[in-house]
Design a protein around this motif. Structure first.
Motif, PDB file in Angstrom:
ATOM      1  N   TYR A 101       0.842  -1.211   0.000  1.00  0.00           N
ATOM      2  CA  TYR A 101       0.000   0.000   0.000  1.00  0.00           C
ATOM      3  C   TYR A 101       0.873   1.255   0.000  1.00  0.00           C
ATOM      4  O   TYR A 101       0.589   2.222  -0.724  1.00  0.00           O
ATOM      5  CB  TYR A 101      -0.906  -0.023   1.228  1.00  0.00           C
ATOM      6  CG  TYR A 101      -1.817   1.174   1.340  1.00  0.00           C
ATOM      7  CD1 TYR A 101      -2.960   1.279   0.547  1.00  0.00           C
ATOM      8  CD2 TYR A 101      -1.539   2.198   2.235  1.00  0.00           C
ATOM      9  CE1 TYR A 101      -3.804   2.372   0.647  1.00  0.00           C
ATOM     10  CE2 TYR A 101      -2.371   3.300   2.337  1.00  0.00           C
ATOM     11  CZ  TYR A 101      -3.503   3.380   1.545  1.00  0.00           C
ATOM     12  OH  TYR A 101      -4.322   4.480   1.650  1.00  0.00           O
ATOM     13  N   ALA A 102       1.962   1.242   0.794  1.00  0.00           N
ATOM     14  CA  ALA A 102       2.872   2.392   0.839  1.00  0.00           C
ATOM     15  C   ALA A 102       3.558   2.592  -0.502  1.00  0.00           C
ATOM     16  O   ALA A 102       3.707   3.731  -0.969  1.00  0.00           O
ATOM     17  CB  ALA A 102       3.901   2.192   1.955  1.00  0.00           C
ATOM     18  N   VAL A 103       3.971   1.498  -1.137  1.00  0.00           N
ATOM     19  CA  VAL A 103       4.619   1.598  -2.457  1.00  0.00           C
ATOM     20  C   VAL A 103       3.637   2.184  -3.473  1.00  0.00           C
ATOM     21  O   VAL A 103       4.009   3.021  -4.309  1.00  0.00           O
ATOM     22  CB  VAL A 103       5.127   0.206  -2.907  1.00  0.00           C
ATOM     23  CG1 VAL A 103       5.556   0.239  -4.373  1.00  0.00           C
ATOM     24  CG2 VAL A 103       6.294  -0.236  -2.040  1.00  0.00           C
ATOM     25  N   ALA A 104       2.390   1.762  -3.410  1.00  0.00           N
ATOM     26  CA  ALA A 104       1.373   2.263  -4.338  1.00  0.00           C
ATOM     27  C   ALA A 104       1.119   3.762  -4.132  1.00  0.00           C
ATOM     28  O   ALA A 104       0.824   4.490  -5.093  1.00  0.00           O
ATOM     29  CB  ALA A 104       0.076   1.481  -4.177  1.00  0.00           C
ATOM     30  N   LYS A 105       1.253   4.240  -2.885  1.00  0.00           N
ATOM     31  CA  LYS A 105       0.991   5.661  -2.573  1.00  0.00           C
ATOM     32  C   LYS A 105       2.281   6.469  -2.477  1.00  0.00           C
ATOM     33  O   LYS A 105       2.277   7.576  -1.934  1.00  0.00           O
ATOM     34  CB  LYS A 105       0.225   5.771  -1.255  1.00  0.00           C
ATOM     35  CG  LYS A 105      -1.190   5.247  -1.312  1.00  0.00           C
ATOM     36  CD  LYS A 105      -1.969   5.667  -0.085  1.00  0.00           C
ATOM     37  CE  LYS A 105      -2.128   7.166  -0.004  1.00  0.00           C
ATOM     38  NZ  LYS A 105      -2.934   7.610   1.149  1.00  0.00           N
ATOM     39  N   PRO A 146       4.596   7.008  11.242  1.00  0.00           N
ATOM     40  CA  PRO A 146       5.886   6.716  10.607  1.00  0.00           C
ATOM     41  C   PRO A 146       6.902   7.814  10.862  1.00  0.00           C
ATOM     42  O   PRO A 146       6.547   8.990  10.962  1.00  0.00           O
ATOM     43  CB  PRO A 146       5.520   6.652   9.124  1.00  0.00           C
ATOM     44  CG  PRO A 146       4.359   7.584   8.986  1.00  0.00           C
ATOM     45  CD  PRO A 146       3.587   7.465  10.267  1.00  0.00           C
ATOM     46  N   SER A 147       8.158   7.449  10.965  1.00  0.00           N
ATOM     47  CA  SER A 147       9.245   8.401  11.138  1.00  0.00           C
ATOM     48  C   SER A 147      10.530   7.731  10.697  1.00  0.00           C
ATOM     49  O   SER A 147      10.642   6.499  10.665  1.00  0.00           O
ATOM     50  CB  SER A 147       9.348   8.859  12.604  1.00  0.00           C
ATOM     51  OG  SER A 147       9.712   7.767  13.434  1.00  0.00           O
ATOM     52  N   LEU A 196       8.522  -3.370   8.033  1.00  0.00           N
ATOM     53  CA  LEU A 196       8.108  -2.182   8.805  1.00  0.00           C
ATOM     54  C   LEU A 196       8.998  -0.991   8.483  1.00  0.00           C
ATOM     55  O   LEU A 196       8.521   0.137   8.306  1.00  0.00           O
ATOM     56  CB  LEU A 196       8.174  -2.494  10.306  1.00  0.00           C
ATOM     57  CG  LEU A 196       7.217  -3.561  10.866  1.00  0.00           C
ATOM     58  CD1 LEU A 196       7.348  -3.633  12.374  1.00  0.00           C
ATOM     59  CD2 LEU A 196       5.774  -3.268  10.478  1.00  0.00           C
ATOM     60  N   SER A 197      10.315  -1.236   8.419  1.00  0.00           N
ATOM     61  CA  SER A 197      11.259  -0.156   8.142  1.00  0.00           C
ATOM     62  C   SER A 197      11.025   0.428   6.751  1.00  0.00           C
ATOM     63  O   SER A 197      11.009   1.656   6.582  1.00  0.00           O
ATOM     64  CB  SER A 197      12.690  -0.684   8.261  1.00  0.00           C
ATOM     65  OG  SER A 197      13.624   0.331   7.949  1.00  0.00           O
ATOM     66  N   ALA A 198      10.850  -0.435   5.753  1.00  0.00           N
ATOM     67  CA  ALA A 198      10.613   0.045   4.390  1.00  0.00           C
ATOM     68  C   ALA A 198       9.312   0.838   4.300  1.00  0.00           C
ATOM     69  O   ALA A 198       9.239   1.862   3.611  1.00  0.00           O
ATOM     70  CB  ALA A 198      10.582  -1.138   3.425  1.00  0.00           C
ATOM     71  N   THR A 199       8.285   0.396   5.026  1.00  0.00           N
ATOM     72  CA  THR A 199       7.009   1.118   5.038  1.00  0.00           C
ATOM     73  C   THR A 199       7.176   2.508   5.634  1.00  0.00           C
ATOM     74  O   THR A 199       6.664   3.505   5.103  1.00  0.00           O
ATOM     75  CB  THR A 199       5.954   0.329   5.832  1.00  0.00           C
ATOM     76  OG1 THR A 199       5.810  -0.980   5.264  1.00  0.00           O
ATOM     77  CG2 THR A 199       4.615   1.035   5.802  1.00  0.00           C
ATOM     78  N   ASP A 200       7.910   2.598   6.748  1.00  0.00           N
ATOM     79  CA  ASP A 200       8.157   3.905   7.374  1.00  0.00           C
ATOM     80  C   ASP A 200       8.994   4.794   6.474  1.00  0.00           C
ATOM     81  O   ASP A 200       8.753   6.010   6.377  1.00  0.00           O
ATOM     82  CB  ASP A 200       8.855   3.707   8.726  1.00  0.00           C
ATOM     83  CG  ASP A 200       7.890   3.235   9.807  1.00  0.00           C
ATOM     84  OD1 ASP A 200       6.689   3.501   9.671  1.00  0.00           O
ATOM     85  OD2 ASP A 200       8.333   2.597  10.777  1.00  0.00           O
ATOM     86  N   ALA A 215      17.551   4.982   1.872  1.00  0.00           N
ATOM     87  CA  ALA A 215      17.090   3.862   2.690  1.00  0.00           C
ATOM     88  C   ALA A 215      17.564   2.551   2.081  1.00  0.00           C
ATOM     89  O   ALA A 215      17.659   2.424   0.859  1.00  0.00           O
ATOM     90  CB  ALA A 215      15.561   3.871   2.782  1.00  0.00           C
ATOM     91  N   GLN A 216      17.853   1.580   2.945  1.00  0.00           N
ATOM     92  CA  GLN A 216      18.364   0.295   2.505  1.00  0.00           C
ATOM     93  C   GLN A 216      17.369  -0.845   2.712  1.00  0.00           C
ATOM     94  O   GLN A 216      17.546  -1.910   2.143  1.00  0.00           O
ATOM     95  CB  GLN A 216      19.645  -0.054   3.289  1.00  0.00           C
ATOM     96  CG  GLN A 216      20.860   0.764   2.889  1.00  0.00           C
ATOM     97  CD  GLN A 216      21.424   0.319   1.547  1.00  0.00           C
ATOM     98  OE1 GLN A 216      20.995   0.799   0.511  1.00  0.00           O
ATOM     99  NE2 GLN A 216      22.356  -0.601   1.564  1.00  0.00           N
ATOM    100  N   SER A 217      16.355  -0.629   3.522  1.00  0.00           N
ATOM    101  CA  SER A 217      15.462  -1.724   3.911  1.00  0.00           C
ATOM    102  C   SER A 217      14.853  -2.416   2.705  1.00  0.00           C
ATOM    103  O   SER A 217      14.831  -3.647   2.623  1.00  0.00           O
ATOM    104  CB  SER A 217      14.346  -1.192   4.816  1.00  0.00           C
ATOM    105  OG  SER A 217      14.885  -0.542   5.933  1.00  0.00           O
ATOM    106  N   LEU A 218      14.346  -1.625   1.760  1.00  0.00           N
ATOM    107  CA  LEU A 218      13.682  -2.204   0.607  1.00  0.00           C
ATOM    108  C   LEU A 218      14.659  -2.978  -0.275  1.00  0.00           C
ATOM    109  O   LEU A 218      14.292  -3.982  -0.889  1.00  0.00           O
ATOM    110  CB  LEU A 218      12.992  -1.097  -0.203  1.00  0.00           C
ATOM    111  CG  LEU A 218      11.826  -1.535  -1.101  1.00  0.00           C
ATOM    112  CD1 LEU A 218      10.753  -2.226  -0.289  1.00  0.00           C
ATOM    113  CD2 LEU A 218      11.246  -0.347  -1.833  1.00  0.00           C
ATOM    114  N   VAL A 219      15.918  -2.506  -0.322  1.00  0.00           N
ATOM    115  CA  VAL A 219      16.937  -3.211  -1.113  1.00  0.00           C
ATOM    116  C   VAL A 219      17.191  -4.596  -0.530  1.00  0.00           C
ATOM    117  O   VAL A 219      17.286  -5.588  -1.254  1.00  0.00           O
ATOM    118  CB  VAL A 219      18.244  -2.397  -1.165  1.00  0.00           C
ATOM    119  CG1 VAL A 219      19.307  -3.150  -1.957  1.00  0.00           C
ATOM    120  CG2 VAL A 219      18.003  -1.029  -1.779  1.00  0.00           C
TER     121      VAL A 219
END
Length: 414
Positions: free
Chosen positions: A33-37, A215-216, A245-249, A258-262
């Motif tokens: 949902y976060a990626v879509a928005k 988120p922060s 959670l980290s990638a969403t934030d 940011a590295q979480s999504l990678v």
């Protein structure tokens, strides 16, 4: 004995003994949902920066301008590296105008932090040398300087870019040197203690999360630190959960550094869905492109290679399935053709039989017509016979009555 009992009790209540009940599917859905928005969050972040710029236009004193430029820099820090550097230089210029050494050093540290984030480690090392030892830095900004240095050495680990610096290859030595400059009761202290020397302080990080809004970016940093610690413990479920959670934030805060999504792209939860993997990879690529992050380029290229390989494997598998389907269709076509030939031949035989049946039917109709004519004639003959019988019966009865009367008269006469 009491200490041993207390230690066992603490371990029993720890998340590692109890386990954390997490829902990976829900976390992944929120990330999708976060990626879509994502465009909405980027627009929201830019709008916040534009409002600060409007405030800057109405500022009059250099001191006020510096404070607002610093706030704009903070907004840009993990959003747009070029703009962040521009406002760091502007802060440096305003500090010179006001002759405030404290602000000038702060601007230098801010510039150095952006260079570290972008992977420009040689330029960052030059800024470290220009700033000098941390002992010479004003005490108010020593925490910022210490965190910048820790960020630098954290990214230098195992890269051997500067083999002459022992701190590059000794995380414990680096942490011991700079930890005293960071407030021990802050989440930053726990974060760097977990990511640099990799001390397993999961309980402290989870406790820090309670006082941090979401988120922060702070929450995202703590979550990625938790993910790495759980990975070291071999708990991949919590590793992927905290990465989600980290990638969403990160996305919700407009964080492009940011590295979480990678890290998450190569997880089985993402790799099994090519569409999702492609969407995540494009977000990472766009972040690196917009932020001009050279340090993450190789990681993203590796992620692209992994996705491409997975896509090729899926494509080969689909091609094999397609070939099998084509073969089956060909076999089915042959079967259908044979069936059609058989049906056509059978249909011809049926037509011949049907023609014969029609001839027989026509003959039967003629016979039936003849039979009907015969029945009609028999009916007419039967009616004539009935009338004849009736006439004769009447004659017989009349004769019988006449004889009966004659006999009766004779008897009377006798």
């Amino acid at each position: 004995m009491n200490r041993i009992t207390l230690l066992l009790f603490t371990l029993t209540l720890s998340p590692f003994a109890m386990g954390q009940d997490v829902n990976l599917d829900e976390a992944l859905y929120k990330l999708d949902y976060a990626v879509a928005k994502r465009d909405y969050y980027i627009q929201k972040k830019q709008q916040s920066i534009d409002n600060l710029k409007k405030t800057l236009e109405t500022s009059t004193t250099n001191n006020d301008k510096y404070i607002i430029c610093k706030r704009i820099y903070d907004e840009y820090q993990k959003f747009d590296a070029d703009s962040a550097l521009a406002y760091a230089h502007r802060c440096e210029y305003l500090a010179k105008m006001t002759k405030q050494y404290f602000y000038f050093k702060q601007a230098k540290i801010d510039e150095m932090m952006i260079l570290i984030y972008r992977g420009e480690y040689i330029a960052a090392k030059e800024r470290l040398t220009e700033c000098g030892p941390i002992e010479d830095i004003p005490s108010q900004i020593q925490p910022d300087y210490a965190m910048a240095v820790l960020e630098y050495y954290m990214r230098m680990q195992n890269k051997y870019i500067d083999v002459a610096d022992p701190l590059c290859n000794n995380a414990e030595l680096c942490w011991d040197k700079y930890k005293k400059y960071i407030p021990a009761n802050s989440w930053c202290y726990d974060y760097y203690e977990s990511v640099l020397p990799s001390h397993h302080i999961e309980n402290k990080l989870i406790n820090d999360m309670k006082g941090i809004p979401r988120p922060s970016i702070a929450a995202a940093m703590i979550e990625v630190a938790l993910a790495k610690l759980y990975k070291q413990r071999g708990n991949l479920k919590l590793y992927y959960y905290y990465l989600m959670l980290s990638a969403t934030d990160d996305i919700s805060c407009g964080n492009r550094e940011a590295q979480s999504l990678v890290y998450l792209i190569e997880s089985p939860y993402v790799m099994k869905d090519n569409k999702r993997a492609f969407a995540y990879t494009m977000v990472c690529t766009e972040n690196a492109k917009e932020y001009k992050d050279a340090g993450r380029s190789l990681d993203i290229v590796g992620a692209h290679a992994t996705i491409t390989k997975a896509f090729e494997t899926a494509l080969e598998r689909k091609s094999m399935y397609l070939f099998i389907i084509i073969v089956l269709l060909a076999v089915l076509s042959i079967i259908i053709f044979v069936q059609m030939c058989f049906i056509i031949s059978k249909r011809k035989r049926q037509n011949v039989t049907l023609a014969k049946l029609e001839d027989v039917n026509s003959t039967l109709h003629k016979l039936i017509d003849k039979e009907n004519d015969m029945r009609q004639k028999l009916k007419e003959n039967n009616e004539r016979l009935q009338e004849e019988l009736k006439y004769r019966n009447n004659n017989f009865i009349n004769a019988y009555l006449l004889v009966s009367r004659y006999i009766a008269d004779v008897r009377k006469f006798n």
